[in-house]
Design a protein around this motif. Structure first.
Motif, mmCIF file in Angstrom:
data_model
loop_
_atom_site.group_PDB
_atom_site.id
_atom_site.type_symbol
_atom_site.label_atom_id
_atom_site.label_comp_id
_atom_site.label_asym_id
_atom_site.label_seq_id
_atom_site.Cartn_x
_atom_site.Cartn_y
_atom_site.Cartn_z
ATOM 1 N N UNK A 130 -44.804 -26.967 46.248
ATOM 2 C CA UNK A 130 -45.879 -26.001 46.002
ATOM 3 C C UNK A 130 -45.510 -25.014 44.908
ATOM 4 N N UNK A 131 -44.232 -24.648 44.821
ATOM 5 C CA UNK A 131 -43.805 -23.789 43.714
ATOM 6 C C UNK A 131 -43.958 -24.519 42.383
ATOM 7 N N UNK A 132 -43.757 -25.820 42.375
ATOM 8 C CA UNK A 132 -43.929 -26.602 41.149
ATOM 9 C C UNK A 132 -45.389 -26.717 40.755
ATOM 10 N N UNK A 141 -44.415 -5.484 43.132
ATOM 11 C CA UNK A 141 -43.894 -4.245 43.729
ATOM 12 C C UNK A 141 -43.044 -4.498 44.968
ATOM 13 N N UNK A 142 -42.965 -5.740 45.410
ATOM 14 C CA UNK A 142 -42.183 -6.057 46.588
ATOM 15 C C UNK A 142 -42.893 -5.796 47.897
ATOM 16 N N UNK A 196 -50.746 -23.181 43.447
ATOM 17 C CA UNK A 196 -49.367 -22.883 43.090
ATOM 18 C C UNK A 196 -48.830 -21.745 43.924
ATOM 19 N N UNK A 197 -47.667 -21.953 44.532
ATOM 20 C CA UNK A 197 -47.052 -20.912 45.339
ATOM 21 C C UNK A 197 -46.430 -19.847 44.441
ATOM 22 N N UNK A 198 -46.378 -18.627 44.936
ATOM 23 C CA UNK A 198 -45.780 -17.545 44.160
ATOM 24 C C UNK A 198 -45.045 -16.563 45.058
ATOM 25 N N UNK A 199 -43.889 -16.134 44.566
ATOM 26 C CA UNK A 199 -43.150 -15.031 45.153
ATOM 27 C C UNK A 199 -42.566 -14.233 43.997
ATOM 28 N N UNK A 200 -41.623 -13.344 44.254
ATOM 29 C CA UNK A 200 -41.092 -12.491 43.189
ATOM 30 C C UNK A 200 -40.431 -13.294 42.076
ATOM 31 N N UNK A 201 -39.943 -14.486 42.398
ATOM 32 C CA UNK A 201 -39.275 -15.325 41.401
ATOM 33 C C UNK A 201 -40.189 -16.385 40.802
#
Length: 392
Positions: A53-55, A319-320, A358-363
Motif C-alpha cells: 500500500x505504501x508503494x 505535525x505528528x 496510497x498509504x501515507x505516514x510521516x515517511x
C-alpha cells in the motif's frame, strides 16, 4: 511502472488472518493485550500488505471510450461543501465536466438528508439531465431519487452507496456508478470500502506488532461510514492479540462540535487504548485529533488512523498528530466519475478507471499536500482528454 492487484492483496491478507486465528507456533507468537496472541502468519501478511500500500495500487488507465457528449446539464450533489472527501471529487467532476462541454452545478447537501431531498427535487425542476452523487445517502433520499428517475434524470454514483445496500434494504436506483473495485466484484463500492478497512487494520497490526488496543470510532447513521467501522471491527477480530472497543457517534456529533470531548472521554474510559481509528480523515479535523492530542499530553502514546488523504490529514501527519492515512485520489475520482457519466450518456459500459490508493505516514507523504494518485502514474487528465477528443 509497477501495478498491484488490490483484490489479490486483500484476499491474501484476509485468508492469512483467518488461518492465524486457528493458532500457530506458540513459541513464535506475539503476546497482545489481555494475554492473547497474534500469529506470525498474521503479522507477516499485515506487513506485506502495508508495504504494498505504501508503494501504491494504481492500475493501468482506460485505453479508449466514447467522445465527449456535450450540452448536458448535470448537478453534483455533495454531502457537504465543508466535507473535503465529498467536495474534492465534486470539484474534479466540475473541472472535467467543463472540458466535456457540460453545465455543472454543485449543490450543497449540508450533511442533512432533508436538504439532499430538496436539492434532488430542485435539480429535476431545473431540467437536469443527470445528478452525480458524492457522499450522499440513497436510503434517506429514496423517494426523491425515484421521482428523479421517473422524470428521466440519470443518477450516477461517485462515492455513494445504493439503496440495495444491506443497511438500506431497498432496491438499486443508480443508473451508473464508478468502478471502485476492479476485482471480481466489479463496481461494488462496499467491497472497496472493505478493502480499505482491511488495509487500515493491516497497518495497525504491523505497527503494533499485533498488540493493538483499539478504539474504533463508528459513525453509525450513514451507510458508508458504518461499513468502514463494522469492517474494521471484523478485520480486527481476526487478530489474536488485538483488543477492540467501539465508540459510536453521529453526524449531529460532528456538526455539534462534540467529537473532541467524545474522544477524550473514550480514551479515559479505555486507559489501555493505544490506537484510535476513524471512518474518515474529516472526523479527525473536527475534534478527534484534538481529543487524542489532549490525552497524549498526559504522556500516553496513541496512534491515530484514518482514510481519505485529504490536505488536512496530510497537514496533521506532518505535525505528528495523525499517524497514518490511506490516501484516495479524490480529484481523479471526480474526473473518473465524469468519464463514467459520459459513457452512460453514450450508452456504453463502465470501465476500470485505474486508480487505487496510497498509504501515507510521516515517511511517506505525497509530493503535494493532496494525494491524487501515485507519482509514477501517467496523467489521468491527459488520458481522459485524449479519450474524449478535447484539448486542454
Amino acid at each position: 511502472m509497477k501495478f498491484f492487484s488490490k483484490a489479490a492483496m486483500a484476499a491474501a491478507f484476509g485468508t492469512v488472518l483467518l488461518a492465524g486465528c486457528a493458532g500457530g507456533n506458540a513459541s513464535n507468537t506475539t503476546t497482545g493485550a489481555g494475554g492473547a496472541t497474534t500469529s506470525p502468519q498474521v503479522l507477516a501478511a499485515a506487513k506485506k500488505l502495508t508495504e504494498e500500500n505504501f508503494a501504491g495500487t494504481d492500475r493501468e488507465l482506460p485505453k479508449d471510450g466514447p467522445k465527449a457528449v456535450p450540452g448536458k446539464t448535470v448537478w453534483a450533489l455533495v454531502c457537504s461543501t465543508a466535507a473535503t472527501g465529498c467536495m474534492l471529487p465534486a470539484k474534479g467532476f466540475e473541472e472535467a465536466g467543463k472540458e466535456l462541454g457540460w453545465n455543472v452545478k454543485i449543490a450543497d447537501g449540508k450533511l442533512d438528508p432533508s436538504v439532499y431531498n430538496s436539492q434532488i427535487r430542485s435539480a429535476v425542476a431545473a431540467g437536469a439531465d443527470a445528478i452525480a452523487l458524492f457522499g450522499t445517502e440513497c436510503a434517506s433520499t429514496e423517494s426523491a431519487l425515484k421521482a428523479a428517475k421517473a422524470a428521466g434524470v440519470l443518477l450516477y454514483a461517485a462515492n455513494a452507496v445504493d439503496c440495495d445496500d444491506k443497511f438500506a434494504g431497498g432496491t438499486a436506483l443508480y443508473d451508473g456508478k464508478i468502478v471502485w473495485d476492479a476485482g471480481e466484484n466489479g463496481d461494488d463500492y462496499e467491497a472497496f470500502l472493505r478493502k480499505i478497512s482491511e488495509s487500515l487494520v493491516a497497518w495497525v497490526i504491523a505497527k503494533t506488532e499485533g498488540k493493538a488496543n483499539v478504539l474504533v470510532m463508528v459513525e453509525d447513521d450513514t451507510a458508508t461510514t458504518r461499513h468502514i467501522g463494522e469492517d474494521e471491527v471484523a478485520a480486527l477480530a481476526k487478530c489474536g492479540g488485538c483488543v477492540v472497543n467501539t465508540v459510536p457517534f453521529t453526524a449531529a456529533d460532528l456538526l455539534g462540535g462534540k467529537m473532541q470531548a467524545k474522544t477524550s472521554a473514550a480514551l479515559q474510559k479505555y486507559p489501555d487504548a493505544n490506537v484510535v481509528m476513524v471512518p474518515t480523515d474529516a472526523t479527525n479535523l473536527v475534534g478527534v485529533a484534538a481529543g487524542v492530542q489532549q490525552v497524549r499530553a498526559q504522556g500516553r502514546e496513541i496512534l491515530l488512523v484514518g482514510q481519505e488523504g485529504v490536505p488536512g490529514a496530510v497537514a496533521l501527519i506532518r505535525k505528528g498528530e495523525q499517524s497514518f492515512a490511506l490516501g484516495r485520489p479524490w480529484p481523479w475520482a471526480g474526473w473518473a466519475s465524469a468519464d463514467g457519466l459520459n459513457r452512460l450518456f453514450a450508452g456504453e459500459k463502465q470501465v476500470d478507471p485505474g486508480f487505487g490508493f496510497g498509504a501515507m505516514d510521516a515517511d511517506h507523504l505525497p509530493p503535494a499536500d493532496l494525494y491524487d494518485g501515485n507519482p509514477d502514474t501517467p496523467s489521468y487528465k491527459e488520458n481522459y482528454r485524449r479519450i474524449w477528443g478535447v484539448k486542454s
